[in-house]
Design an enzyme around this catalytic site. Structure first.
Site, PDB file in Angstrom:
ATOM      1  N   TYR A  33       5.152  18.683   7.532  1.00 35.05           N
ATOM      2  CA  TYR A  33       5.629  17.385   7.989  1.00 35.05           C
ATOM      3  C   TYR A  33       7.001  17.086   7.415  1.00 35.05           C
ATOM      4  CZ  TYR A  33       4.774  15.038   3.494  1.00 35.05           C
ATOM      5  OH  TYR A  33       4.825  14.650   2.169  1.00 35.05           O
ATOM      6  N   ARG A  52      14.803  21.848   6.538  1.00 37.68           N
ATOM      7  CA  ARG A  52      13.636  22.072   5.676  1.00 37.68           C
ATOM      8  C   ARG A  52      12.374  22.265   6.515  1.00 37.68           C
ATOM      9  NH1 ARG A  52      12.252  17.658   1.173  1.00 37.68           N
ATOM     10  NH2 ARG A  52      11.790  16.443   3.049  1.00 37.68           N
ATOM     11  N   ARG A 100     -12.750  26.972  15.182  1.00 38.96           N
ATOM     12  CA  ARG A 100     -12.603  27.045  13.729  1.00 38.96           C
ATOM     13  C   ARG A 100     -12.774  28.475  13.211  1.00 38.96           C
ATOM     14  NH1 ARG A 100     -15.188  26.700   8.785  1.00 38.96           N
ATOM     15  NH2 ARG A 100     -14.127  25.380   7.245  1.00 38.96           N
ATOM     16  N   LYS A 148       6.644  21.917   2.563  1.00 38.66           N
ATOM     17  CA  LYS A 148       6.218  20.512   2.753  1.00 38.66           C
ATOM     18  C   LYS A 148       4.998  20.464   3.673  1.00 38.66           C
ATOM     19  CE  LYS A 148       8.274  15.928   3.443  1.00 38.66           C
ATOM     20  NZ  LYS A 148       8.106  15.435   2.057  1.00 38.66           N
ATOM     21  N   GLU A 180       7.292  16.795 -10.735  1.00 42.30           N
ATOM     22  CA  GLU A 180       7.849  15.783  -9.832  1.00 42.30           C
ATOM     23  C   GLU A 180       6.870  14.636  -9.699  1.00 42.30           C
ATOM     24  OE1 GLU A 180       8.395  17.581  -5.988  1.00 42.30           O
ATOM     25  OE2 GLU A 180       6.502  18.661  -6.117  1.00 42.30           O
TER      26      GLU A 180
END
Length: 284
Positions: A33, A52, A100, A148, A180
């Site tokens: 995301y 990114r 799945r 991310k 962070e």
């Protein structure tokens, strides 16, 4: 009136938006995301976020759902359809829907692309005037934090741990050093030097981080990229965090210890002013 959101090529009222129950983002957190800030109806540092995003997809061998140019147009159309002026646009790409299975689905499976906006006062955030309070927690995330991904359960738990402790956010600590924040990069200021952890797989390569450090150096501020401890942070002159949603946000307390006089410091305050001014001029 409900928001208009984007789902796989369609602009829909949020009540009508649907993603398959077999989507791998839902079943495996198999997705990435980005969050891009909007100021005055324009996108802040879109190019950095797009770069990114493509890196994250490449690291996970994920097919891009569109081109960067098409993604920019989707953002702009979403802003126009919602009459949106200030806040955030969230986008999520997943590997798509398939029965799945831990193994990736067959090549050619169509990825899922979703975007929506959230109105938020970001430039004149009330929190920036008083600063935020931080608590420390162990960093128990997976090792590839530079990607991310939508694996955000532990950061969410960290936010709740901070809230239960009467604080605003948490800094994560690994091997005695701060990595962070739960959704931001962390900094301290000692003797006029800005100190923040160097880039690596241990932290997200923040787009706001890159811009803020560039502006700091252009303003002749000294920057040192290295790890620091919570104890060093508590003894610092000031501290702050950066993110797309917070810009530069002063930190005034860490694990109960006030920094300086317990108010936003001059370095964080000045960097926030510079960042907002520069990004307003560069927004697209």
């Amino acid at each position: 009136m409900s928001r208009i959101v984007y789902v796989n090529g369609e602009y829909l009222p949020e009540e009508e938006a649907r993603v398959s129950v077999f989507d791998r983002g839902f079943l495996f957190a198999d997705g990435v995301y980005e969050v891009t800030t909007v100021l005055g109806g324009k996108l802040v540092d879109f190019g950095g976020h797009a770069k990114r995003l493509w890196r994250s997809m490449a690291e996970l061998e994920m097919t891009a759902p569109c081109t960067e140019e098409e993604l920019l147009e989707i953002h702009r159309e979403l802003i126009a359809r919602n009459g949106f002026e200030e806040g955030l646009i969230y986008l999520q790409v997943t590997r798509g829907a398939a029965d799945r299975d831990f193994a990736y689905p067959a090549e050619g499976t169509k990825p899922t692309l979703v975007l929506f906006h959230q109105e938020k006062q970001v430039a004149d955030s009330p929190a920036a005037g008083k600063g935020v309070r931080i608590v420390s927690i162990p960093d128990e995330r997976w090792g590839r934090r530079d990607i991310k991904t939508v694996q955000l359960l532990y950061p969410s738990m960290g936010k709740m741990a901070a809230k239960k402790a009467g604080a605003d956010d948490a800094w994560m600590v690994e091997d005695g050093k701060v990595t962070e924040g739960t959704s931001n990069n962390a900094y301290i200021v000692r003797g006029g030097t800005i100190i923040t952890r160097q880039l690596g797989t241990e932290i997200l390569h923040g787009i706001t981080r890159a811009a803020v450090l560039r502006f700091a150096r252009e303003a002749q501020m000294k920057v040192e990229e290295r790890p620091f401890t919570i104890e060093e942070a508590q003894d610092a002159d000031e501290a702050f965090i950066t993110s797309a949603s917070a810009f530069v946000m002063p930190v005034v307390e860490i694990d109960g210890a006030k920094l300086g006089e317990g108010a936003p410091g001059p370095v964080a305050t000045r960097l926030r002013e510079i960042y907002i001014d520069e990004m307003r001029k560069a927004a697209v």
